[in-house]
Each structure stands twice: as C-alpha cells, then as structure tokens.
Design an enzyme around this catalytic site. Structure first.
Site, PDB file in Angstrom:
ATOM      1  N   ASN A 105       7.404   5.883  -1.941  1.00  0.00           N
ATOM      2  CA  ASN A 105       8.518   6.731  -2.376  1.00  0.00           C
ATOM      3  C   ASN A 105       8.097   8.141  -2.767  1.00  0.00           C
ATOM      4  O   ASN A 105       8.869   9.078  -2.601  1.00  0.00           O
ATOM      5  CB  ASN A 105       9.299   6.044  -3.503  1.00  0.00           C
ATOM      6  CG  ASN A 105       8.423   5.554  -4.635  1.00  0.00           C
ATOM      7  OD1 ASN A 105       7.194   5.535  -4.516  1.00  0.00           O
ATOM      8  ND2 ASN A 105       9.038   5.159  -5.715  1.00  0.00           N
ATOM      9  N   GLU A 122       1.391   0.451 -12.014  1.00  0.00           N
ATOM     10  CA  GLU A 122       2.731   1.055 -12.114  1.00  0.00           C
ATOM     11  C   GLU A 122       3.630   0.280 -11.172  1.00  0.00           C
ATOM     12  O   GLU A 122       3.585   0.485  -9.955  1.00  0.00           O
ATOM     13  CB  GLU A 122       2.680   2.530 -11.678  1.00  0.00           C
ATOM     14  CG  GLU A 122       1.965   3.439 -12.633  1.00  0.00           C
ATOM     15  CD  GLU A 122       2.599   3.501 -14.002  1.00  0.00           C
ATOM     16  OE1 GLU A 122       3.776   3.085 -14.143  1.00  0.00           O
ATOM     17  OE2 GLU A 122       1.913   3.940 -14.933  1.00  0.00           O
ATOM     18  N   PRO A 178      -2.870   5.447   0.922  1.00  0.00           N
ATOM     19  CA  PRO A 178      -1.414   5.620   0.872  1.00  0.00           C
ATOM     20  C   PRO A 178      -0.722   4.370   1.376  1.00  0.00           C
ATOM     21  O   PRO A 178      -1.338   3.521   2.020  1.00  0.00           O
ATOM     22  CB  PRO A 178      -1.153   6.774   1.854  1.00  0.00           C
ATOM     23  CG  PRO A 178      -2.475   7.261   2.316  1.00  0.00           C
ATOM     24  CD  PRO A 178      -3.491   6.221   2.011  1.00  0.00           C
ATOM     25  N   CYS A 203      11.045   3.687  -8.985  1.00  0.00           N
ATOM     26  CA  CYS A 203      10.749   2.480  -9.767  1.00  0.00           C
ATOM     27  C   CYS A 203      11.430   2.473 -11.128  1.00  0.00           C
ATOM     28  O   CYS A 203      11.793   1.424 -11.630  1.00  0.00           O
ATOM     29  CB  CYS A 203       9.249   2.330  -9.928  1.00  0.00           C
ATOM     30  SG  CYS A 203       8.453   3.830 -10.495  1.00  0.00           S
ATOM     31  N   GLU A 228       0.246   6.441 -16.929  1.00  0.00           N
ATOM     32  CA  GLU A 228      -0.133   7.615 -16.155  1.00  0.00           C
ATOM     33  C   GLU A 228       0.352   8.850 -16.913  1.00  0.00           C
ATOM     34  O   GLU A 228       1.180   8.756 -17.829  1.00  0.00           O
ATOM     35  CB  GLU A 228       0.471   7.565 -14.748  1.00  0.00           C
ATOM     36  CG  GLU A 228      -0.018   6.340 -13.998  1.00  0.00           C
ATOM     37  CD  GLU A 228       0.083   6.445 -12.487  1.00  0.00           C
ATOM     38  OE1 GLU A 228       1.211   6.429 -11.969  1.00  0.00           O
ATOM     39  OE2 GLU A 228      -0.978   6.532 -11.824  1.00  0.00           O
TER      40      GLU A 228
HETATM   41  O1  TXE Z   1       5.342  -2.432  -1.658  1.00  0.00           O
HETATM   42  P1  TXE Z   1       4.003  -3.189  -1.935  1.00  0.00           P
HETATM   43  P2  TXE Z   1       6.116  -2.244  -0.256  1.00  0.00           P
HETATM   44  C1  TXE Z   1       9.079  -2.511  -4.243  1.00  0.00           C
HETATM   45  C2  TXE Z   1      10.430  -2.398  -3.598  1.00  0.00           C
HETATM   46  C3  TXE Z   1      10.148  -2.696  -2.166  1.00  0.00           C
HETATM   47  C4  TXE Z   1       9.017  -3.677  -2.259  1.00  0.00           C
HETATM   48  C5  TXE Z   1       8.110  -3.719  -1.075  1.00  0.00           C
HETATM   49  O2  TXE Z   1      11.285  -3.350  -4.156  1.00  0.00           O
HETATM   50  O3  TXE Z   1      11.233  -3.247  -1.520  1.00  0.00           O
HETATM   51  O4  TXE Z   1       8.284  -3.260  -3.390  1.00  0.00           O
HETATM   52  O5  TXE Z   1       7.593  -2.420  -0.760  1.00  0.00           O
HETATM   53  C6  TXE Z   1      -0.550  -2.050  -0.924  1.00  0.00           C
HETATM   54  N1  TXE Z   1      -4.121  -5.539  -2.122  1.00  0.00           N
HETATM   55  N2  TXE Z   1       8.443  -1.240  -4.452  1.00  0.00           N
HETATM   56  O6  TXE Z   1       5.830  -3.338   0.704  1.00  0.00           O
HETATM   57  O7  TXE Z   1       3.854  -4.321  -1.007  1.00  0.00           O
HETATM   58  C7  TXE Z   1       0.378  -1.585   0.155  1.00  0.00           C
HETATM   59  O8  TXE Z   1      -0.328  -1.390   1.373  1.00  0.00           O
HETATM   60  C8  TXE Z   1      -4.147  -4.206  -2.250  1.00  0.00           C
HETATM   61  C9  TXE Z   1       8.448  -0.788  -5.782  1.00  0.00           C
HETATM   62  O9  TXE Z   1       5.845  -0.902   0.201  1.00  0.00           O
HETATM   63  O10 TXE Z   1       3.903  -3.443  -3.381  1.00  0.00           O
HETATM   64  C10 TXE Z   1       0.944  -0.308  -0.446  1.00  0.00           C
HETATM   65  O11 TXE Z   1       0.016   0.757  -0.289  1.00  0.00           O
HETATM   66  N3  TXE Z   1      -3.130  -3.414  -1.871  1.00  0.00           N
HETATM   67  C11 TXE Z   1       7.521   0.303  -6.010  1.00  0.00           C
HETATM   68  C12 TXE Z   1       1.054  -0.662  -1.928  1.00  0.00           C
HETATM   69  O12 TXE Z   1       0.146  -1.757  -2.131  1.00  0.00           O
HETATM   70  C13 TXE Z   1      -2.029  -3.987  -1.369  1.00  0.00           C
HETATM   71  C14 TXE Z   1       7.315   1.283  -4.952  1.00  0.00           C
HETATM   72  C15 TXE Z   1       2.454  -1.076  -2.364  1.00  0.00           C
HETATM   73  O13 TXE Z   1       2.905  -2.101  -1.511  1.00  0.00           O
HETATM   74  C16 TXE Z   1      -1.937  -5.380  -1.218  1.00  0.00           C
HETATM   75  C17 TXE Z   1       7.303   0.679  -3.643  1.00  0.00           C
HETATM   76  C18 TXE Z   1      -3.050  -6.169  -1.617  1.00  0.00           C
HETATM   77  N4  TXE Z   1      -3.037  -7.493  -1.544  1.00  0.00           N
HETATM   78  C19 TXE Z   1       7.881  -0.534  -3.447  1.00  0.00           C
HETATM   79  N5  TXE Z   1      -0.727  -5.664  -0.676  1.00  0.00           N
HETATM   80  C20 TXE Z   1       7.669   0.940  -7.354  1.00  0.00           C
HETATM   81  N6  TXE Z   1       8.200   0.202  -8.286  1.00  0.00           N
HETATM   82  O14 TXE Z   1       7.275   2.071  -7.568  1.00  0.00           O
HETATM   83  C21 TXE Z   1      -0.068  -4.497  -0.507  1.00  0.00           C
HETATM   84  N7  TXE Z   1      -0.865  -3.465  -0.909  1.00  0.00           N
END
Ligand code: TXE
Length: 485
Positions: free
Chosen positions: A154, A251, A178, A285, A459
């Site tokens: 985001n 976060e 990223p 978030c 943060e």
């Molecule tokens: O997030 P992910 P995604 C929520 C929102 C969304 C859902 C999925 O509800 O629909 O999460 O989004 C990395 N080890 N938020 O799939 O899966 C991944 O590659 C290490 C809320 O984008 O949580 C990415 O760079 N890293 C949120 C990051 O983690 C791993 C903002 C986030 O991915 C990993 C975005 C692993 N095992 C989505 N698995 C907020 N609250 O700010 C994934 N990643």
C-alpha cells in the site's frame, strides 16, 4: 514503462542495479488499466545471499562513521526525494494505482520526512552515564547489524523509508524486500541513498514473494526483521525470527474503531470517516473501518456521508483532480467484492456503493454499510478496501467494550466536543495509534504501531531507535576488587 523514473533492473545490491533472469517472473501491473507495465524477477537464493553478504560487509564501516555523517547522508537523500517528488509520485501511482493527488503529498514526501527526521536524530543517539557512588556505569548504544525490511503494497516508498531511515541512522545496514505487488518504488529509494553518499551495501533491495522473504528472515547473518503486512504473515515471520532470537518490529493489520459521539462536529467526523476508509481506496492498515455512530445522530451522519461520497472523483489516477482510484490488484479487488457480498447476505444495509465500477482496472465504488452488528464478518475481519461499516451505539462504556472486542489493536479515533470524554475514551481503548477529532495522521514525530494482534514495536519517532539499536552497559570500578578469597 513510459515514465522517467523507471528502475533499470530487478534488484539493487552493493550500490548498483543487479539482474538475474533465472528468478521467477513478477509482472508489474498498472492497477488503473490492468496493463502489464514492467517485469521484475524474484531473487534467487544466490541473489539473496549476495544482498545479505553486501549488507554484512558494509555494516562495520557504516557503524563506524560519525553519526552526524550518517545523518548528513540521510538528510541529503531526503532533499533529493523532495526535488524529485513529481517523478517519484508518478512511479508510486503506477506501482499502486493510488491517485497522483495523494501520491504527490503522501508518499515520497513522507519518505523524505523519515529520512530527514532520523538523519537529524543520528547525531543525538547516545548512551548515558550512571553514577554509582565512587563507581559508575555507562551505556553504549550499538547497531544491531544487518536488518531485513519486508514491505506491504500500500505504501511502497514510505515503508522502505520508515524502515530504512531509522535502521541506517543507528548504524545498521538493510536488505529490503518490497511486496511482489509493488516492486518498483523501493529501488528508487536505494538509488537515491547511493546518490546521497550511502556506501555500497548499506541499503539493498531484493524482489520476491513470501518465499524470498522467508529466506531473508531465517538467514543467520540477519539480526532484525521489520515487517509490514497481514497479521497471518506477521505470526509466521515472528515465529521464524524467534527461532533464532532475532529482534522484530511487526506492523500488521487492524479492524480499528472510530467513535462518533452525539456532540461531535458531524462534518469533521464524516471527514475523518472518509479519510479513514476511502483514502488510498481503503488500503491502509490503521483505517477506522468500524465507525460507531451514536444512535441520536446516525441517520443525519449517513445522509451527509452519502452526499459527500457522491462528490468523489473516481477515475484516472494520473489526473490530479481524481480523488479515488483503483484497488492495487485484481486479487485484492476480488477479496473486497467477496466481503461486500457477505455483508449483503448477512443483512447489513447498503447505503452507498457496493459494486465493481464498469471500466478497465480494478475499481470498486466507495461502499458504506449501516446497521452493521458486531458479529457480522465485515465488522470482524480486515477487508483492506473501500468498505465502511457503520454500527450504532448509545452508551460510552458499551462502545468502549465493543470497540475493544477484537483481536486487533492498531488505531482508534474519537470524535466529540467534550474534551474530558475524548481523553477518557482514548484512555480506555486498546490501540497503539489514536486520534481525537481526527483520523489517520501519521507524522514521523509520533510513534506508530499496534497492540494485540496488530503488532510489536513502534515505527517513527525516537521510539523507533529502541527497535534498531541495543544497549551495552559497562560497569567501571574505581577502587580495588574485594573478592571473598
Ligand atoms: O500481505 P502479506 P499481502 C492484508 C490485507 C490483504 C492481505 C494480503 O488484508 O488483503 O494482508 O496481502 C511478505 N516470510 N494487508 O498478501 O501476505 C510478502 O511477500 C517472509 C495488510 O500483500 O502479509 C510481502 O512482502 N515474508 C497490511 C509482505 O510479506 C513473507 C498491508 C506482506 O505480505 C512471508 C498489506 C513469509 N512467510 C496487506 N509471506 C497492513 N496491515 O499494512 C509473505 N511475505
């Protein structure tokens, strides 16, 4: 890609762009059209190894620089980011789909704020002197080593800077991954840091999916992991880091309450609800997605809210008049549409929106449901899209208890003209980042982060320093050592 800031390769390691076409392809999709505008490759194990090795090699000399010199480099990077704000905003808009109207004021600019703030702080990071009679002790604030930053999609520029700036100010180096959905912006942050004078290896970027993230987290050379993402991913990453006792900052998501009392300035409260649900198409978030409105003013609130939503300018994110853009991806759009269907099935009253918009790209109407009850799915799960739930309440104690009845605890907001009620209610809410008569302000000077399942650590602000450094304490005896034998 037909814009000037186009990164030239997938990864940024040791002060230069690096390509490795054997990594899995990650297409870059422009959310406003669905067109493929670029391609990066996921980091292979060899690329991950190269990046961590570069960060590890660069760290001792970076930590040994005078803190003011590190700070000067960060401040210079902030200045370059501000000078290039327009081009960086165009890139951010292509990466995320967020309207230029937003990216011009919220992304590279907030990244620059973090670089500037922590650049200024670098020279002030000291230990303390502890008098102990004749003897004394002192503390030394030391860097942790190599830090890994993992970003969500985001705020790709802001997240890279919110993690990179405090890490680098403290003398750490960083490998940043990223989100695979928005791979471009962090590369520009790396490029700008090099241009500002950061030595090779100090800030590196590796692309990839969760698997690449997991490889970074478990590498024994890494001392700390900072993740912005979903709570589910946070639990996995936290557990992996704990296995080797690594430091973490998490976060994560939220289902934050915004409470509007009957004495609130209604137009301001509606403004807060709009910012806290529809800015960045709801993909924030800390959003206040459970809007508790006092029963006495609910219908007036809903009527005015619907009137103001009708003035949203939905369309081409590159048009600076556009105030509402697409979802980041088709996958995210489908998640949100599913939640809208569930809300209708479970009996919530649709007040506005509720449909995909008939045009290219991943657009959903700004959507409001009223008569939402605490047990409905949309009141319990993080949707991460433009869907506001309005819930009724009558009593202060009741609304505090209901607001806290969630696994999350990222943010909370209260709208009231009664000062003591505002502070009292905030005091009772379980949340890390709170607002009175406002919503979603996140200046770098104030700590940001959650409680409960919304995360660990903070943060921004001085608080972030505690999470990117450790204290060595030194006891100094001035006289003889008295041993028993
Ligand atoms: O997030 P992910 P995604 C929520 C929102 C969304 C859902 C999925 O509800 O629909 O999460 O989004 C990395 N080890 N938020 O799939 O899966 C991944 O590659 C290490 C809320 O984008 O949580 C990415 O760079 N890293 C949120 C990051 O983690 C791993 C903002 C986030 O991915 C990993 C975005 C692993 N095992 C989505 N698995 C907020 N609250 O700010 C994934 N990643």
């Amino acid at each position: 890609m037909a814009y000037p800031t186009q990164p030239t390769a997938s990864h940024y390691i040791n002060g230069a762009y690096v390509e490795d076409q054997t990594g899995d392809e990650i297409p870059v999709i422009y959310p406003a059209t669905g067109d493929r505008i670029g391609l990066v490759h996921a980091g292979t194990p060899a690329i991950v190894d190269q990046a961590i090795a570069a960060a590890k090699a660069a760290q001792p000399a970076w930590a040994a620089l005078s803190p003011r010199e590190r700070g000067r480099i960060l401040t210079r990077a902030a200045q370059i980011m501000r000078e290039r704000n327009y081009d960086l905003s165009v890139l951010e808009t292509h990466d995320t789909g967020k309207p230029l109207q937003e990216t011009l004021v919220a992304d590279a600019t907030s990244g620059a704020d973090a670089l500037e703030y922590f650049g200024g702080l670098a020279g002030t990071l000291t230990g303390e002197h502890i008098p102990l009679g004749e003897d004394w002790a002192y503390t030394i604030r030391e860097a942790l080593g190599v830090c890994v930053g993992i970003g969500a999609w985001n705020y790709p520029t802001q997240i890279a800077c919110w993690k990179g700036a405090p890490a680098l100010a403290c003398g750490n180096t960083m490998v940043f991954k990223p989100s695979e959905t928005t791979p471009l912006c962090a590369l520009k942050v790396a490029e700008i840091l090099t241009e500002a004078g950061a030595p090779p290896g100090v800030f590196n970027v590796v692309q990839g999916m969760g698997q690449t993230g997991a490889q970074l987290v478990t590498d024994p050379r890494v001392a700390k992991v900072s993740l912005t993402g979903s709570a589910a991913t946070g639990k996995k990453v936290y557990a992996a880091a704990a296995a080797e006792m690594k430091h973490v900052t998490m976060e994560l998501g939220g289902k934050s309450p915004m409470i509007v009392f009957e004495d609130a300035d209604i137009e301001n409260a509606i403004g807060g609800a709009i910012l806290g649900n529809f800015y960045s198409s709801g993909q924030i978030c800390s959003n206040g997605t459970r809007v508790f409105v006092h029963r006495a003013i609910k219908e007036h609130f809903l009527t005015r809210l619907a009137e103001r939503l009708a003035t949203a300018r939905i369309g081409d994110p590159m048009d600076e008049k556009t105030s509402f853009g697409p979802m980041v991806s088709q996958a995210q759009m489908n998640i949100v549409l599913r939640y809208i269907d569930i809300a209708k099935t479970e009996g919530a009253r649709l007040v506005a929106g509720g449909q995909r918009i008939d045009r290219d790209g991943f657009y959903i109407e700004p959507t409001v449901f009223a008569d939402v009850t605490d047990d409905m799915t949309i009141a319990r799960e993080e949707i991460f899209g433009p869907v506001m739930s309005v819930l009724d309440f009558e009593d202060e104690d009741e609304v505090i208890a209901r607001a806290n009845a969630t696994e999350y605890g990222l943010s909370a907001g209260v709208f009231t003209r009664d000062l003591s009620r505002g502070h009292r209610v905030i005091g009772g809410l379980q949340a890390g980042s709170c607002f009175i008569n406002s919503y979603n302000d996140a200046p770098v000077e104030a700590p940001f982060g959650g409680v409960k399942a919304s995360g660990v650590g903070r943060e921004n602000a001085r608080a972030a320093i505690e999470h990117y450094s450790q204290l060595k304490s030194v006891y100094v005896r001035m006289g003889d050592v008295e041993a028993p034998f």
